[in-house]
Design a protein around this motif. Sequence first.
Motif, PDB file in Angstrom:
ATOM      1  N   ASN A   1     -98.447  54.944 -19.237  1.00 57.66           N
ATOM      2  CA  ASN A   1     -99.039  54.667 -18.081  1.00 57.66           C
ATOM      3  C   ASN A   1    -100.122  55.583 -17.337  1.00 57.66           C
ATOM      4  O   ASN A   1    -100.915  55.378 -16.549  1.00 57.66           O
ATOM      5  CB  ASN A   1     -97.942  54.300 -17.158  1.00 57.66           C
ATOM      6  CG  ASN A   1     -97.537  52.989 -17.204  1.00 57.66           C
ATOM      7  OD1 ASN A   1     -98.141  51.977 -17.506  1.00 57.66           O
ATOM      8  ND2 ASN A   1     -96.235  52.729 -16.961  1.00 57.66           N
TER       9      ASN A   1
ATOM     10  N   LEU B   1     -98.754  48.680 -24.108  1.00 55.19           N
ATOM     11  CA  LEU B   1     -97.717  48.662 -22.886  1.00 55.19           C
ATOM     12  C   LEU B   1     -97.342  47.316 -23.058  1.00 55.19           C
ATOM     13  O   LEU B   1     -95.916  47.172 -22.891  1.00 55.19           O
ATOM     14  CB  LEU B   1     -98.895  48.853 -21.759  1.00 55.19           C
ATOM     15  CG  LEU B   1     -99.039  50.294 -21.157  1.00 55.19           C
ATOM     16  CD1 LEU B   1    -100.042  50.040 -20.061  1.00 55.19           C
ATOM     17  CD2 LEU B   1     -97.943  50.873 -20.937  1.00 55.19           C
TER      18      LEU B   1
ATOM     19  N   GLU C   1     -93.135  46.437 -23.391  1.00 54.68           N
ATOM     20  CA  GLU C   1     -92.633  45.657 -22.352  1.00 54.68           C
ATOM     21  C   GLU C   1     -91.943  44.533 -23.070  1.00 54.68           C
ATOM     22  O   GLU C   1     -90.801  43.875 -22.679  1.00 54.68           O
ATOM     23  CB  GLU C   1     -93.626  45.046 -21.148  1.00 54.68           C
ATOM     24  CG  GLU C   1     -94.066  45.898 -20.161  1.00 54.68           C
ATOM     25  CD  GLU C   1     -92.878  46.707 -19.464  1.00 54.68           C
ATOM     26  OE1 GLU C   1     -92.025  45.791 -18.937  1.00 54.68           O
ATOM     27  OE2 GLU C   1     -93.084  47.841 -19.140  1.00 54.68           O
TER      28      GLU C   1
ATOM     29  N   LYS D   1    -104.694  50.647 -25.110  1.00 57.35           N
ATOM     30  CA  LYS D   1    -103.523  50.945 -24.381  1.00 57.35           C
ATOM     31  C   LYS D   1    -102.808  49.853 -23.634  1.00 57.35           C
ATOM     32  O   LYS D   1    -101.451  49.817 -23.739  1.00 57.35           O
ATOM     33  CB  LYS D   1    -104.099  51.903 -23.087  1.00 57.35           C
ATOM     34  CG  LYS D   1    -103.117  52.421 -22.073  1.00 57.35           C
ATOM     35  CD  LYS D   1    -103.517  53.146 -21.170  1.00 57.35           C
ATOM     36  CE  LYS D   1    -102.768  53.646 -20.033  1.00 57.35           C
ATOM     37  NZ  LYS D   1    -103.292  54.425 -18.927  1.00 57.35           N
ATOM     38  N   ASP D   2    -103.488  48.756 -23.130  1.00 57.18           N
ATOM     39  CA  ASP D   2    -103.092  47.612 -22.709  1.00 57.18           C
ATOM     40  C   ASP D   2    -102.038  46.783 -23.520  1.00 57.18           C
ATOM     41  O   ASP D   2    -101.083  46.542 -23.367  1.00 57.18           O
ATOM     42  CB  ASP D   2    -103.934  46.702 -22.056  1.00 57.18           C
ATOM     43  CG  ASP D   2    -104.808  47.202 -20.504  1.00 57.18           C
ATOM     44  OD1 ASP D   2    -104.104  48.431 -20.092  1.00 57.18           O
ATOM     45  OD2 ASP D   2    -106.082  46.752 -20.455  1.00 57.18           O
TER      46      ASP D   2
END
Length: 469
Positions: free
Chosen positions: A3, A72, A76, A68-69
């Motif tokens: 993040n 992430l 999750e 990166k997204d």
Amino acid sequence: MLNVLPYGVPTLLEEIFGFKQGDPLTAMLDALTNEFAVHQIGGAGGGILRDLFTVSANLPTLSRIFPKDTLLWKLELLKSAVSSANSHIYAVRAETLILLSGRDQWLLNEEDIDRYSHTLPKCNVRKLKDNGHFLFFEDGVDLVSIIKCTCFYRRGKSHDHLSDYIMPTRYELKQQLDDHKLLIDATSPVYLSTLDDGKMVRGLEGIPSEGPVLYVGYHMLLGLELGPMVIQFLKERNIHLRGLAHPMLFLNGKDALADTQMFDKYKIMGGVPVSNFNIFKLLRSKSHVLLYPGGVREALHNKGEEYKLFWPEQPEFVRVASRFGAKIIPFGVVGEDDICDLVLDAYDQRNIPILKDFMEETTKKAGNLRQGDETELGNQICYLPGLVPKIPGRFYFYFGKPIETAGREQQLKDKDKAQEFYLRVKSEVEQCIAYLKMKRESDPYRHLLPRVLYQASHGLSSEIPTFDL
């Protein structure tokens, strides 16, 4: 961490570790990583891992594949899956098997594994301490063997060591040969057997091909003779011995007295918990059955008790063998004193507090497995003897003349007759041991150096001579 970090995988190496593509340190790490892949992982797994490192060499491309997204989102998703699993794990009542890689640098968390193993009521944790993250790609890991050794393969509600047994695969047999190769090469075992006419021959020619056959003999220290003997029967006569062993060797999960992987070889090669019922079923199926009446008491004997028989008083195996007309082959084996010295026995360890507590605990658990047996054999002391290795001598096996029980079932129902027959078998075993102890003194190749010189001049596969028969 993702993040707060900038976008792009290359920045992870540059910002956190200070590595940049083209740096000498980075090149060295790449070389070491590829070296690890070559030596630790074989077959398809090695190829996949090498491909992975090849891809990772081009970090800009990797950053486009895994922005990166995306990373992430993956994390999750993983967190959600973990939460779902944790919320349902308490409802699981089925038997479970957890495979734990001891060198997994990515996901290893032994505290979680320990918690799960206590939460799940029927859980068996199998720790593979020398393996890493790519468990099923690594050489030496066979899932089928693990399932067999943990008794997860079965046809009924509970596991049956006879009906659920599967013959070892070619891979498993090779593994057994590799595990015992050093001992076999170092001791150059001599096998003697007796023909029906009483003539002694070298080799296993005197062993009957058809069952049922019951082999009754002496158990050397730690059962060192067992592996070479079972392998020789398979190689020379294609006979599969089904050995009867102490029930503690077949425990799994939380009830195990030690690391269960130590006893995998006995399960793979057809070991069965010793009991009169299992002897009955094996002989009924016309098997070749290996029985050590002295059991753990002989295999874990004390100083000065070499080649001494510790047999129970009851001749139960005689009656069972006569019911199926099984041939009984008494045999002796010597050579334990040629390869090691016993320096720390049970009496010595009782004077060491830590070892004494361990002995008492394991002996108590082992005794619970043989409830109803109040004899010395039913209360055998379980301990790990302290040994000092010697320059290897030689193992000697002598299988006596087969003793017929066919047609004697009614006669051996008489208690006195059965006892007399039992003592005869015991006496034959003692004579086999005495013969070998005497004759090995005249073996010019009893010691290691003469055997090495003989094989150097005649070839490694040549049979090394022994004493005159």
